[in-house]
Design an enzyme around this catalytic site. Structure first.
Site, PDB file in Angstrom:
ATOM      1  N   ASP A 150      35.895  39.523  34.219  1.00  0.00           N
ATOM      2  CA  ASP A 150      36.023  40.945  34.537  1.00  0.00           C
ATOM      3  C   ASP A 150      37.261  41.524  33.871  1.00  0.00           C
ATOM      4  O   ASP A 150      38.392  41.262  34.288  1.00  0.00           O
ATOM      5  CB  ASP A 150      36.094  41.121  36.066  1.00  0.00           C
ATOM      6  N   LYS A 155      46.284  52.150  41.145  1.00  0.00           N
ATOM      7  CA  LYS A 155      46.051  50.777  41.604  1.00  0.00           C
ATOM      8  C   LYS A 155      47.147  49.835  41.113  1.00  0.00           C
ATOM      9  O   LYS A 155      47.468  48.849  41.778  1.00  0.00           O
ATOM     10  CB  LYS A 155      44.690  50.325  41.099  1.00  0.00           C
TER      11      LYS A 155
HETATM   12 MG   LIG Z   1      36.758  47.099  38.001  1.00  0.00          MG
END
Ligand SMILES: [Mg+2]
Ligand SMILES: Nc1ncnc2c1ncn2[C@@H]1O[C@H](COP(=O)(O)OP(=O)(O)O)[C@@H](O)[C@H]1O
Lengths: 625, 173
Positions: free
Chosen positions: A207, A86
């Protein structure tokens, strides 16, 4: 625990017609897939009962392995085992070399400047690696849900720029899944959390995952999730904690030579388990002896806290900025929600609590909450309509702009603008008779072009020759609901639409995608005509269904009887054509039906707008007209 | 399809400099609930296109009416006034601007006193409020004056942005 209980309204879709939809959390470290079944959104497990799929893909001479089995070989076969892909999505070779020693792979460039990782089974792009992870998850869902998926929602960090989003969409295309929407991870978490608690007010979503950090502030009101501001750092996460520990071990061991890729990978894996151990233990004994690096000793929580404090502080600073961007006071934040594996680190919880002045919530499993929220949204978008009232309003995460004189970036749409959005910017020629102009599209907050991401360069041609400054060139930026940009331009004083060609700076070209699709085993075996026929039927079925539903809902209220009959006949006709084998005829018929229903679509939209303002239903409003 | 409604009409609000922000907010959410592209994810291409256009328009209209300066400029536009890029301003106003800018610079060059900056911003906000009140009056009575006042508001808001930037810098955001 059932994360979400969704009650179906009276006109619930017939179970036979229910569409299969799923939400996918395509994480740096781990990925998950979730779906709404019998009104409950939950993550789906593989045959061995595992919900989390490590985002690891191993290429061997005899095939591709994804997940835990690939992770098991990540140290021994680091060159052919791709982890944290990613981080490479939407990045150019140049960006990646600045990540430097962190990556053990050998890279080579593709034609479009996108890096390719050299493996024993050939060169692969990050998009292809991600597509393997998606395929694995989608296969799992098809098996669990007993049928192909009709659509998926894939989550991305809110902080992802245009190139990273585009790359994620490309991966979905490559994996052959119908992508309904890209959804920001924190927004997904807010859906799972917000609906669960039923509360209204401002929610902060913090997050911290493996590779990225995101902070988002959302307001929930009247069933609408409105993103007020979002910020973060696409290169800050638990991996950095691991690196801090690894560097500490190397320092303690006195090893002075540069580390080879296998050494580093082994050291990072060990550091990660030490870090995770420190979450529940005050100290961890270390006995590391691998590839020449030797250390025996103890790492205690206080030392670890010192190592990672600057990283956590950087995340808090991003929170400050987001609160400011949202134009709210800290005290207005009702709840703080923790998402991502790294929010288990005690110091993270403490610092978040200290800054926001309240204990953060982590009642919903921080590993699963994003996938669960995405599943809820996918269920709505695919047309199962479990909750008509829910809507997400998102914002642009990073400013978009253009290069101007002197290497400066000029903002055209600033970050945190509500999307979809459109802006026009006017330019003029600076030379007599100039017929072309170079336009460089940028994304980022900084003033210098070199500090921003280059999204695309294109040449505007066909400008009618005039004296300098006379031509007026309008460049339009359109950002869709996924946060993806498209650019168009025209010369306004003469009305000529100038030709433009947008060349993505790092993306895959359409040709590249097509050739990858053809090369992939699955598609090569299928007859091309057969595929076209299937695609044409899916599309005609979609239009038939959409129009049928629309007629049932609003036909009587908005159309004359004869118009309804004409449309119904056209629907039946397309249904007949679709049973045939001629894919061209089906596509043509679909197009015709689409056009025949345009007027009706416009009437419905107008009625919807009136309804919104009047707070009454369409039939009532229509009688007044 | 009527994309030619003005931004006030879109939200069914009176064409006026004073806007009920709470009402605007309610209507904004109500409208997006109806027209947002996500409502048409399973619809025809034409529906999707229309939804995208509407949602974009509703967003633009909301942003324009929400903040006072764009709202003022928009109201002038409705009355046929197009703003100049390099307007001439009363010399007195310009002198005052130069003075304010210098004040801001001295706050920055001094050891960056946050309290001084705070009082500077309060003073600015007060001035902005005064000019806004004048603008509201002038809009119906003296359109030329209203135009001049908007130029002043542009100046003041730029200065306010610089003051906010400085605050971010001082707080090290
Ligand atoms: Mg995540
Ligand atoms: N108990 C734990 N203590 C500390 N860190 C943890 C713990 N469990 C997982 N992590 C860390 O969380 C990160 C993975 O988080 P995740 O949310 O799955 O990431 P991503 O969304 O980036 O895939 C890794 O860095 C992992 O080491």
């Amino acid at each position: 625990m059932a994360l979400l209980q969704i009650t179906e309204p009276g006109q619930a879709v017939d179970p036979h017609q229910r569409k299969r939809a799923a939400g996918i959390d395509l994480g740096t470290t781990n990925s998950l897939i979730a779906s709404v079944r019998a009104g409950v959104a939950e993550t789906l497990a593989d045959e061995q009962g595992r919900h989390m799929l490590p985002s690891v893909v191993r290429y061997t001479s005899s095939g591709i392995v994804v997940g835990d089995e690939a992770l098991a070989e990540a140290v021994n076969d680091s060159m052919n085992t791709v982890v944290s892909v990613k981080r490479l999505m939407g990045r150019g070779l140049k960006d990646i070399t600045t990540l430097g020693d962190q990556l053990p792979y050998r890279f080579s460039a593709s034609e479009s400047g996108m890096p390719r990782i050299e493996t024993v089974s050939g060169n692969v792009t990050p998009v292809e690696v991600s597509a393997e992870i998606l395929r694995s998850l989608v296969d799992r869902a098809s098996a669990t849900l007993a049928g192909d998926l009709d659509g998926v929602v894939i989550t991305v960090p809110a902080y992802f720029d245009d190139a990273q989003r585009q790359a994620t969409k490309d991966a979905a295309r490559l994996a052959g899944v119908n992508i309904l929407r890209l959804l920001n991870e924190p927004t997904a978490a807010a859906i799972a959390y917000g609906l669960d608690s039923g509360g209204e007010g401002v929610i902060a979503i913090y997050d911290l995952g493996g590779g990225t950090f995101d902070i988002s502030l959302l307001r929930l009101r009247k069933g609408v999730f409105e993103v007020l501001a979002t910020g973060g750092n696409s290169a800050l996460g638990g991996d950095d904690f691991d690196r801090a520990i690894a560097a500490w071990i190397v320092e303690q061991s006195g090893y002075a030579k540069p580390l080879a890729s296998e050494q580093l990978r082994g050291l990072l894996m060990a550091s990660r388990s030490i870090k995770e151990g420190l979450t529940d233990n005050p100290r961890i004994d270390i006995d590391f002896d691998r590839d020449g690096v030797q250390f025996k000793g103890t790492l205690d929580r206080a030392t670890f806290d010192d190592l990672v404090a600057p990283l956590i502080d950087a995340s808090i600073k991003a929170c400050l900025r987001a609160v400011r961007d949202a134009g709210i006071e800290l005290g207005e934040i009702h709840n703080v929600v923790l998402v991502g594996g790294s929010t288990r680190v005690p110091q993270v919880i403490d610092k978040v609590a200290e800054y926001f002045g309240k204990a953060p919530l982590n009642t919903v499993d921080p590993d699963k909450v994003v996938a669960v929220g995405a599943a809820v949204q996918a269920n709505v978008l695919v047309g199962n309509k479990p909750d008509d009232e829910m809507l997400l309003l998102d914002v642009l995460p990073l400013s978009l702009g253009l290069e101007t004189v002197g290497g400066l970036a000029e903002k055209v749409i600033s970050r945190n603008t509500a999307i979809p959005a459109v802006r026009a910017q006017e330019f003029t020629t600076y030379k007599d008779g100039q017929t072309a102009m170079l336009i460089h599209v940028l994304q980022g907050e900084r003033e210098l072009v070199t500090d921003c991401r280059s999204l695309a360069r294109f040449e505007l041609t066909g400008i009618p020759p005039m004296v300098a400054g006379a031509a007026k060139i309008e460049v339009m930026f359109n950002v869709d609901a996924d946060g993806l940009l498209s650019v168009s331009a025209r010369e306004t004083s003469t009305g000529t639409q100038a030709g433009i060609e947008v060349k993505p700076s790092y993306g895959l070209t359409d040709e590249e995608i097509t050739s990858m699709l053809q090369a992939s085993f699955e598609h090569a075996t299928k007859d091309a005509d057969q595929r076209s026929l299937m695609e044409a039927r899916v599309e005609s079925g979609r239009v038939i269904e959409a129009l049928g539903n629309a007629l049932a809902e609003d036909g009587v209220a908005l159309l004359k009887k004869s118009d309804i009959q004409a449309l119904q006949q056209a629907i039946e006709e397309l249904g007949r054509v679709s049973e045939g084998e001629d894919h061209l005829a089906i596509s043509e018929g679909t197009e015709l039906l689409g056009r025949a229903s345009e007027e009706f679509a416009s009437l419905r939209m107008d009625a919807a707008v009136r309804k919104a303002l009047a707070g009454r239903n369409i039939a009532e409003v229509d009688k007044e007209v | 399809m009527n994309f030619n409604k003005n931004y006030f009409e879109i939200f069914d609000l009176p064409v006026d400099y004073a806007v009920d922000l709470k009402l605007l907010d309610d209507r904004f959410l109500d409208l997006q609930k109806q027209v947002h592209p996500d409502r048409f994810a399973a619809g025809t291409d034409h529906e999707k296109r229309l939804a995208m256009q509407w949602a974009t328009l509703v967003n633009t209209a909301n942003e324009t009416l929400r903040a006072s300066l764009p709202r003022a400029i928009y109201l002038l536009g409705l009355r046929g006034v197009e703003l100049e890029t390099n307007p001439t301003l009363p010399p007195g106003f310009l002198m005052e601007q130069i003075d304010l800018r210098e004040q801001l610079e001295s706050i920055e060059e001094g050891d960056g006193n946050l309290e001084e900056l705070d009082s500077f911003r309060r003073k600015m906000q007060q001035e902005i409020n005064e000019v806004q009140a004048e603008f509201k009056e002038a809009l119906d009575e003296d359109i030329d004056k209203a135009e001049r006042l908007v130029y002043q508001l542009q100046f003041l808001s730029k200065l306010m942005t610089s003051a906010n930037r400085l605050e971010e810098k001082l707080l090290d955001y």
